[in-house]
Structure formats: C-alpha cells, structure tokens
Design an enzyme around this catalytic site. Structure first.
Site, short mmCIF file in Angstrom:
data_model
loop_
_atom_site.label_atom_id
_atom_site.label_comp_id
_atom_site.label_asym_id
_atom_site.label_seq_id
_atom_site.Cartn_x
_atom_site.Cartn_y
_atom_site.Cartn_z
N LYS A 1 7.37 2.20 -4.83
CA LYS A 1 7.13 2.85 -6.09
C LYS A 1 5.74 3.44 -6.19
O LYS A 1 5.48 4.30 -7.02
CB LYS A 1 7.28 1.81 -7.23
N GLY A 2 4.82 2.95 -5.37
CA GLY A 2 3.39 3.25 -5.53
C GLY A 2 3.01 4.73 -5.64
O GLY A 2 2.07 5.06 -6.35
N GLU B 1 2.06 9.77 0.29
CA GLU B 1 1.79 8.33 0.24
C GLU B 1 0.67 8.03 -0.75
O GLU B 1 -0.26 8.82 -0.91
CB GLU B 1 1.38 7.82 1.63
N ASP B 2 0.76 6.88 -1.39
CA ASP B 2 -0.30 6.46 -2.30
C ASP B 2 -1.53 6.00 -1.51
O ASP B 2 -2.64 6.44 -1.76
CB ASP B 2 0.19 5.35 -3.25
N ASP C 1 -2.77 1.87 4.64
CA ASP C 1 -3.51 0.65 4.93
C ASP C 1 -3.31 0.34 6.42
O ASP C 1 -3.98 0.92 7.26
CB ASP C 1 -2.97 -0.43 3.99
N PHE D 1 -8.86 -4.15 -2.36
CA PHE D 1 -7.50 -4.10 -2.86
C PHE D 1 -7.55 -3.35 -4.18
O PHE D 1 -8.16 -3.80 -5.15
CB PHE D 1 -6.88 -5.49 -3.06
N VAL D 2 -6.93 -2.18 -4.20
CA VAL D 2 -7.05 -1.31 -5.37
C VAL D 2 -5.74 -1.25 -6.16
O VAL D 2 -4.65 -1.45 -5.61
CB VAL D 2 -7.48 0.12 -4.97
N ASP E 1 0.02 -1.12 -7.51
CA ASP E 1 0.20 -2.36 -8.25
C ASP E 1 -0.43 -3.57 -7.57
O ASP E 1 -0.71 -3.57 -6.38
CB ASP E 1 1.70 -2.67 -8.39
P1 IMP Z 1 0.72 -0.27 5.04
O1 IMP Z 1 2.14 -0.26 5.51
O2 IMP Z 1 0.00 -1.53 5.46
O3 IMP Z 1 -0.06 0.97 5.37
O4 IMP Z 1 0.76 -0.43 3.49
C1 IMP Z 1 0.96 0.63 2.69
C2 IMP Z 1 1.59 0.21 1.39
O5 IMP Z 1 1.09 -1.06 0.94
C3 IMP Z 1 1.22 1.23 0.35
O6 IMP Z 1 2.21 2.22 0.23
C4 IMP Z 1 1.05 0.38 -0.89
O7 IMP Z 1 2.28 0.30 -1.59
C5 IMP Z 1 0.66 -0.99 -0.40
N1 IMP Z 1 -0.79 -1.20 -0.44
C6 IMP Z 1 -1.67 -1.15 0.58
N2 IMP Z 1 -2.93 -1.36 0.17
C7 IMP Z 1 -2.85 -1.52 -1.16
C8 IMP Z 1 -3.85 -1.75 -2.20
O8 IMP Z 1 -5.07 -1.83 -1.98
N3 IMP Z 1 -3.37 -1.86 -3.45
C9 IMP Z 1 -2.05 -1.75 -3.77
N4 IMP Z 1 -1.09 -1.54 -2.86
C10 IMP Z 1 -1.50 -1.43 -1.56
MG MG Z 2 3.05 -1.65 -3.43
#
Ligand code: IMP
Ligand code: MG
Length: 172
Positions: free
Chosen positions: A38-39, A94-95, A98, A147-148, A154
């Site tokens: 949802k982000g 993408e939001d 990470d 962590f934002v 969220d």
């Molecule tokens: P990744 O697969 O580790 O790159 O994670 C990406 C997903 O994790 C993003 O689409 C977010 O939904 C969530 N996420 C990663 N970092 C944060 C953060 O700092 N705050 C909130 N959601 C996060």
């Molecule tokens: Mg999320």
C-alpha cells in the site's frame, strides 16, 4: 515524530519527477504507472497528477515487511495486475527502496508482462541497506538509514495519512 521532508519539499520534488518522466518518454506516449500497495499509493496519486498527457495506473499487492521495522526477507504477492502490459511504457512506482527485494520482485512481474519499456521511480532511497542490485532510474530523495513514516509509509499500518515524511527511530 521528527519531520524529515516537509509538504512543500515533497510537492516540489514530485512535480520535478513528473516533468522529468514525461520529458524522457516518447512524445505523447501513454505512460502506465504501476505501484506496489500500500505504501506507494499516495506518491503515485500525486505523481500521476504531476505528469502531463495520457497516464494510466495499476497496482499489485506485494510486501516484504511484517508488522515490524525490519525486512523479513520474504516477498509476498497477494494480488496481481488487472491489465495487460503489452505495448505499454511502464513506470514502476515505489515509495522507498530499502533492501531492494520488493522492487526486484515487482520489476520481474512487470517484465514478464512484456511491456515496450520499463523505468522505475522511487520517492525515497536508502542505499545503505541495499541487498539486491536493482536499477532505480529516478529517485526523489536519498535518505540515511532512518525508519520513516507518512506520505503513504506506515509503521504497523499507522501514519500513512501524514502529509510529510517523518522519522521515528525510537521505534526500532
Ligand atoms: P525492501 O524490499 O527491503 O526494499 O523494502 C521495501 C518496502 O518495505 C517498501 O516498499 C516499504 O513498504 C517498506 N519499507 C522499507 N523501509 C521503510 C521505512 O523506513 N518505513 C516504512 N516502510 C518501509
Ligand atoms: Mg509497508
């Protein structure tokens, strides 16, 4: 809650991203934006209004996070795309990137659909935590390892409605 990126900075940067994405597209081409719920839904809603000309959107439901603040390492696909990608210029929205696992998975889903082109835009980039070497064509803001929350992001489903991006590192 500390404000990392305020409303005015978000508005300015999202407007620039929309203009850049349009400028880099073939003249008059329809752009199909695809986001992972949802982000990214708040960012996509603003980005598509900042992008002139024909723009459509679709969503997948995908996640690598559980209820905590660190990645589980697993990516779950709960719902796929509603429409075909054949003949489309896709922009993956993408939001935040990470570890990059979620984006890697989303890009694979999109490529399987056989679109004409695929580009990726992320509002936020946390390069210090990258595990996967995914390509991100456009980045809104590169941030430190906080962590934002807010602007769609969220913590345990809360804070998505904040109009700014804030951080709550004390929750880690
Ligand atoms: P990744 O697969 O580790 O790159 O994670 C990406 C997903 O994790 C993003 O689409 C977010 O939904 C969530 N996420 C990663 N970092 C944060 C953060 O700092 N705050 C909130 N959601 C996060
Ligand atoms: Mg999320």
């Amino acid at each position: 809650m500390k404000i990392l990126i305020d409303e005015a900075a978000l508005r300015t940067r999202v407007a620039e991203l929309g203009e850049t994405i349009r400028r880099d597209s073939p003249p008059g081409a329809p752009i199909h934006m695809i986001a992972a719920l949802k982000g990214a839904f708040v960012f996509l809603a603003d980005l598509m209004r900042a992008t002139s000309g024909p723009v459509t959107c679709d969503f997948v439901s995908i996640s690598s996070y559980g209820a905590g603040t660190s990645s589980s390492g697993e990516v779950l696909l709960r719902a796929g795309l509603a429409g075909s990608l054949k003949g489309r210029h896709v922009v993956v929205v993408e939001d935040i990137v990470d570890s990059g696992r979620t984006l890697e998975h989303l890009q694979a889903i999109v490529r399987e659909g056989g679109p004409l082109s695929v580009r990726t835009v992320a509002l936020l980039d946390k390069p210090s935590r990258r595990v996967s070497n995914v390509t991100v064509d456009y980045v809104g803001f590169t941030i430190e390892d906080h962590f934002v929350v807010g602007y769609g992001l969220d913590f345990d489903e809360q804070y998505r409605n904040l109009p700014y991006v804030g951080w709550i590192d004390e929750a880690r």
